[in-house]
Enzyme design. Structure first.
Site, mmCIF file in Angstrom:
data_model
loop_
_atom_site.group_PDB
_atom_site.id
_atom_site.type_symbol
_atom_site.label_atom_id
_atom_site.label_comp_id
_atom_site.label_asym_id
_atom_site.label_seq_id
_atom_site.Cartn_x
_atom_site.Cartn_y
_atom_site.Cartn_z
ATOM 1 C CE LYS A 247 -41.330 -6.949 4.892
ATOM 2 N NZ LYS A 247 -41.658 -7.216 3.506
ATOM 3 C CG HIS B 152 -36.719 -15.489 0.587
ATOM 4 N ND1 HIS B 152 -35.602 -14.715 0.790
ATOM 5 C CD2 HIS B 152 -36.847 -16.270 1.695
ATOM 6 C CE1 HIS B 152 -35.069 -15.016 1.967
ATOM 7 N NE2 HIS B 152 -35.809 -15.960 2.542
ATOM 8 C CD GLU B 153 -39.969 -18.470 2.106
ATOM 9 O OE1 GLU B 153 -39.171 -19.302 2.585
ATOM 10 O OE2 GLU B 153 -40.085 -17.327 2.570
ATOM 11 C CD GLU C 133 -33.377 -16.894 5.898
ATOM 12 O OE1 GLU C 133 -33.599 -16.508 4.726
ATOM 13 O OE2 GLU C 133 -34.119 -17.712 6.481
ATOM 14 C CD GLN D 19 -35.531 -20.923 9.905
ATOM 15 O OE1 GLN D 19 -36.457 -20.377 9.334
ATOM 16 N NE2 GLN D 19 -34.307 -20.906 9.415
ATOM 17 C CG HIS E 133 -34.733 -20.775 2.068
ATOM 18 N ND1 HIS E 133 -33.565 -20.599 2.765
ATOM 19 C CD2 HIS E 133 -35.543 -19.749 2.438
ATOM 20 C CE1 HIS E 133 -33.668 -19.508 3.524
ATOM 21 N NE2 HIS E 133 -34.851 -18.968 3.335
ATOM 22 N N GLY F 129 -43.521 -14.344 6.398
ATOM 23 C CA GLY F 129 -43.918 -14.257 5.003
ATOM 24 C C GLY F 129 -44.047 -15.658 4.435
ATOM 25 N N GLY F 130 -43.008 -16.437 4.688
ATOM 26 C CA GLY F 130 -43.028 -17.810 4.204
ATOM 27 C C GLY F 130 -42.054 -18.636 5.007
ATOM 28 C CG MET F 131 -40.868 -22.412 7.554
ATOM 29 S SD MET F 131 -39.292 -21.634 8.051
ATOM 30 C CE MET F 131 -38.175 -23.038 7.905
ATOM 31 C CD GLU F 132 -36.486 -21.603 5.030
ATOM 32 O OE1 GLU F 132 -37.391 -20.756 5.136
ATOM 33 O OE2 GLU F 132 -35.434 -21.562 5.697
ATOM 34 C CG ASN F 133 -41.698 -25.926 6.396
ATOM 35 O OD1 ASN F 133 -40.724 -25.917 7.144
ATOM 36 N ND2 ASN F 133 -42.825 -25.298 6.693
ATOM 37 C CD GLN G 295 -41.697 -21.121 11.274
ATOM 38 O OE1 GLN G 295 -42.329 -21.307 10.233
ATOM 39 N NE2 GLN G 295 -40.372 -21.015 11.275
ATOM 40 C CE1 TYR H 263 -34.747 -13.803 5.632
ATOM 41 C CE2 TYR H 263 -33.882 -13.178 7.773
ATOM 42 C CZ TYR H 263 -34.726 -13.962 7.004
ATOM 43 O OH TYR H 263 -35.525 -14.884 7.607
ATOM 44 N NE ARG I 296 -44.892 -11.232 5.612
ATOM 45 C CZ ARG I 296 -44.719 -10.786 4.369
ATOM 46 N NH1 ARG I 296 -45.776 -10.411 3.654
ATOM 47 N NH2 ARG I 296 -43.522 -10.720 3.849
ATOM 48 C CG ASP J 141 -37.121 -17.739 17.118
ATOM 49 O OD1 ASP J 141 -36.611 -18.439 16.218
ATOM 50 O OD2 ASP J 141 -38.126 -18.090 17.773
HETATM 51 ZN ZN LIG Z 1 -35.486 -17.170 4.201
#
Ligand SMILES: [Zn+2]
Length: 628
Positions: A580, A318-319, A341, A164, A322, A291-295, A162, A404, A578, A396
């Site tokens: 959140k 969302h991802e 975001e 970011q 991105h 939740g997700g990472m937009e790699n 991860q 967002y 997670r 972070d």
């Molecule tokens: Zn995002």
């Protein structure tokens, strides 16, 4: 106002622009803000391409090998390459002069708690490439190493990155700033019983040797470099989409996320071509802290959104969004995160409207805005500003609901004022103009003025825009979407609370997850335990398999000090990592001193399975509770 950057000649700017796609300011634009979070001398010298040669060592929890930087001088006199690292062991550095490699000197500075250690490499004038031999350490902030027991299949270990915001430096010595873009190739070796994968072009087939090659042909900011390894299998969903995951999630994920192709096509219609060829999803074990990472090409996704009914797939929207905002048009520094975001949250909601209809899109807007309004009450005022000040702090910290949802609301406001047609045209033009470039807030404001405010005068003033971007909290005229569906839910709730409607007559059969979330999130704070029991008996909420509903329900019960849900609460907090979903539960438990023994016991059990980032957040909550 943009901070002063070092002087860069016009020629240099052209070079940067050509080779690295840093945005070339137009005549009226300002220089990009300096990124405080990097030590690298990226204004003097840039990496244009990386080659990683890594071995995944599960026994030692290390990535071991080398990285080769192809370099381009902006300042011809530069005699050092300065890179970001954090907790890396650097063994040797070499330079290539076009014919041969030779050893060169390096120094690694003391570790700064936020930025890590500066790696300074001596650069002869003939150097064209630099190679660093190194290994990551088990405590690398950007990697998580899972034991077999922490995976779905329980037989093979799993690891994932991860990067970011500034965690790429904990597994690659690199110019770790979103103002920069690189292409890369990689060779990754593992035990043949394990399959590595990167967010890049790759061959989905397993091989017997455990040696895999990857190529990322599009230039990306370093926070998008991503790797994972485990018992990872492949299932194609459509012409551009596929699932990578442990076999246990393959079928359910392919069902849940089967609308991904339709989402790509809907976004292309709105905002222009998808520029990354394929869009695959890697489903991670439940300890993934996000939740997700937009790699790019391969978003990393939590399994907690596999609900069985596609009710939480806005995360995929969302991802995917991105791929336009963030990955294509990037925030130049972490102060400008809202550009990433906020635009993404707006585009996500537009995708949801296109694919699932307006009713659902409005419900999702309303829920997000309610969450934000609750969240900002507890934030320091400065952190409710979109163009937030984070110098000296971990970036972070900037990841609250503000970039967002407040960012999304700002774009909703512009859409409202300029009309959807004009605003869509503006956004599409913006994505085209800044494709594969980075932009900061002040340059965005110049672009906004030229292409929207001045083009359609007297609709929105510069002061209004300034209020949104540089002032705390929400402007008085912020959009306030109302959902007819939620109004109905509210009516039923009111009637039930007033004893005019019995619990079995609440028309919940037709409710979606969103309506349930509205109902739970808006129950009165002083509701009695008996009324909660009534709901639970009727709707089995404690046992809900929808992770969002379970979260909302458990949180209400913690606040009511209802220990009857403790067994489920413990199970939930131990099995999900997670942030959140778990952090608010810890916060609420720690707010009540009578629950401290319980929450300590749960955390002792859960902590080893959490990602270092989740551990850091929750350790902080315990520390704060202790000092109270
Ligand atoms: Zn995002």
């Amino acid at each position: 106002m943009a901070q002063q950057t070092k002087f860069i000649s016009i020629i240099s700017l052209i070079f940067i622009s050509l080779y690295l796609s840093i945005s070339l300011p137009s005549v009226a634009a300002a220089k990009l803000d300096t990124d405080w979070h990097t030590y690298s001398n990226y204004q003097d010298i840039i990496t244009t391409n990386l080659h990683l040669d890594l071995r995944v060592d599960f026994d030692k929890k290390q990535l071991v090998g080398s990285v080769q930087h192809q370099i381009k001088r902006i300042n011809p006199k530069v005699d050092q390459l300065i890179l970001d690292t954090r907790d890396l062991d650097v063994h040797k550095t070499e330079v290539y002069d076009g014919t041969q490699w030779s050893t060169t000197q390096f120094t690694l500075s003391e570790r700064d708690p936020v930025r890590g250690s500066k790696l300074t490499i001596t650069l002869p004038s003939s150097a064209k490439s630099v190679k660093i031999f190194y290994n990551s350490r088990p405590e690398a902030s950007g990697l998580q190493w899972l034991k077999p027991i922490q995976t779905a299949g329980k037989k093979h270990p799993f690891m994932f990155s991860q990067s970011q915001a500034i965690h790429a430096r904990s597994w690659i010595p690199i110019q770790d700033t979103p103002a920069m873009r690189v292409t890369y190739t990689a060779t990754v070796k593992t035990d043949p019983s394990i399959r590595p994968i990167m967010a890049a072009k790759n061959d989905p087939k397993w091989n017997d040797e455990g040696v895999y090659s990857f190529e990322m042909p599009q230039a990306i900011p370093t926070y998008l470099i991503a790797i994972a390894a485990g018992n990872i299998h492949y299932k194609k969903m459509s012409k551009q989409t596929a699932i990578y995951s442990e076999p246990e999630y393959l079928e359910s994920a392919a069902y849940e996320f089967s609308d991904t192709q339709a989402m790509i096509e809907a976004t292309e219609k709105l905002y222009g071509p998808y520029r990354w060829t394929d869009y695959d999803l890697l489903i991670l074990p439940p300890s993934f802290p996000f939740g997700g990472m937009e790699n790019p090409r391969l978003s990393f996704i939590t399994p907690t959104v596999i609900a069985g009914d596609k009710s939480l797939v806005n995360l995929i929207a969302h991802e995917l969004a991105h791929s336009w905002s963030g990955n294509l048009v990037t925030n130049a520094t972490w102060r400008d995160l809202w550009i990433n975001e906020g635009f993404t949250s707006y585009v996500e909601n537009r995708i949801m409207e296109e694919v699932f209809g307006k009713k659902r899109a409005i419900m999702e807007q309303a829920l997000a805005i309610q969450d934000l309004k609750k969240e900002v009450v507890d934030l320091p005022e400065g952190d409710t500003i979109l163009h937030v000040s984070i110098e000296g702090r971990d970036p972070d910290d900037a990841f609250s609901g503000v970039p967002y949802t407040k960012g999304q609301m700002f774009l909703m406001f512009l859409e409202e004022k300029f009309g959807r047609q004009n605003f869509d045209k503006f956004l599409r033009g913006y994505f085209d103009k800044y494709a594969f470039k980075s932009i900061d807030t002040d340059n965005f404001l110049i672009y906004l003025d030229q292409h929207l405010l001045s083009k359609y005068p007297n609709k929105v003033s510069k002061e209004e825009v300034n209020n949104w971007i540089k002032q705390p909290m929400l402007p008085a005229n912020a959009p306030n979407p109302t959902s007819d569906a939620f109004n109905q839910v509210q009516k039923n709730m009111d009637a039930w609370l007033a004893n005019d409607l019995s619990v079995d007559r609440i028309p919940s059969k037709s409710w979606t997850v969103h309506e349930w979330l509205y109902f739970l999130n808006n129950l009165p704070k002083d509701i009695s335990l008996d009324r909660l029991k009534e709901l639970d008996q009727q709707f089995m909420l404690t046992q809900s398999t929808n992770n969002e509903i379970a979260h909302a329900w458990l949180l209400i019960n913690i606040k009511k000090n209802n220990s009857a849900v403790d067994a489920r609460l413990e199970d939930y907090m131990v099995s999900i990592g997670r942030r959140k979903l778990i952090v608010p539960l810890y916060r609420a438990l720690l707010d009540d001193s009578s629950r401290h023994n319980f929450v300590k016991k749960v955390y002792a059990k859960a902590r080893p399975g959490y990602h270092p980032l989740a551990q850091g957040t929750i350790d902080g909550l315990f520390k704060k509770a202790k000092s109270k």
